[in-house]
Design an enzyme around this catalytic site. Sequence first.
Site, PDB file in Angstrom:
ATOM      1  N   GLY A  56      -9.135 -76.744  28.216  1.00  0.00           N
ATOM      2  CA  GLY A  56      -8.847 -75.342  27.924  1.00  0.00           C
ATOM      3  C   GLY A  56      -9.667 -74.399  28.784  1.00  0.00           C
ATOM      4  O   GLY A  56      -9.966 -74.681  29.941  1.00  0.00           O
ATOM      5  N   SER A  57     -10.071 -73.288  28.202  1.00  0.00           N
ATOM      6  CA  SER A  57     -10.720 -72.234  28.979  1.00  0.00           C
ATOM      7  C   SER A  57     -12.112 -72.606  29.473  1.00  0.00           C
ATOM      8  O   SER A  57     -12.663 -71.910  30.330  1.00  0.00           O
ATOM      9  CB  SER A  57     -10.782 -70.941  28.167  1.00  0.00           C
TER      10      SER A  57
END
Length: 202
Positions: free
Chosen positions: A10-11
């Site tokens: 993810g981020s």
Amino acid sequence: RALRGTYPPGSTYKPFMALGALNTGARTPDTIVNDTLVYSFGGRNFGSPENERGGAMNMRRSIVESSNVYYYSLAHLMGVDTIHAQMAPLGLGQRTGIDLPGEVTGLLPSMAWKEKALKQKWFPGETISLGIGQGYNTFTMLQVASATATLVAGGQRYRPRLVREIEDHVTHTRERRSGEALPPIPYKPEHIAVVKEALHGV
């Protein structure tokens, strides 16, 4: 779970993408990308979370705001094999060599990997989601932690270690286990400074 579970990062992947952009010259800290909250490619729209604000993004703001569009477009600009070349030295998609059994590799995708593993060619649209740590990206939590430590240490990698010392209870001798330094990654200090300052901004 830290050794045997693999997950899309993810981020948490975005700072590494930013560093890769600086290393390759794909973007400078001051390059502005207009985040309209939607990135269109190949007839498909890649969206953003509802809480994203969008707007003009330089590299610092793209990390602080966690802009999806900035990294969708960066992934397209860099391409899967350049992304792979930038992320592999960080140890992503590879065993760290920690002194515990059962560690798995995870997956850092490339064109060659897909051709070999799935007998399919790589499609450009598959690259877009890589920029935000989705798609075929799957790493262990330990790999992400180790890569983050490498960034913070200015590119110096260490093999993670759980055991500090081994004591023989028969002979009462002790064997000290020190951290093993791995070959450093030649990051430029000014590039690291940009990413680290943005992480403080988060």
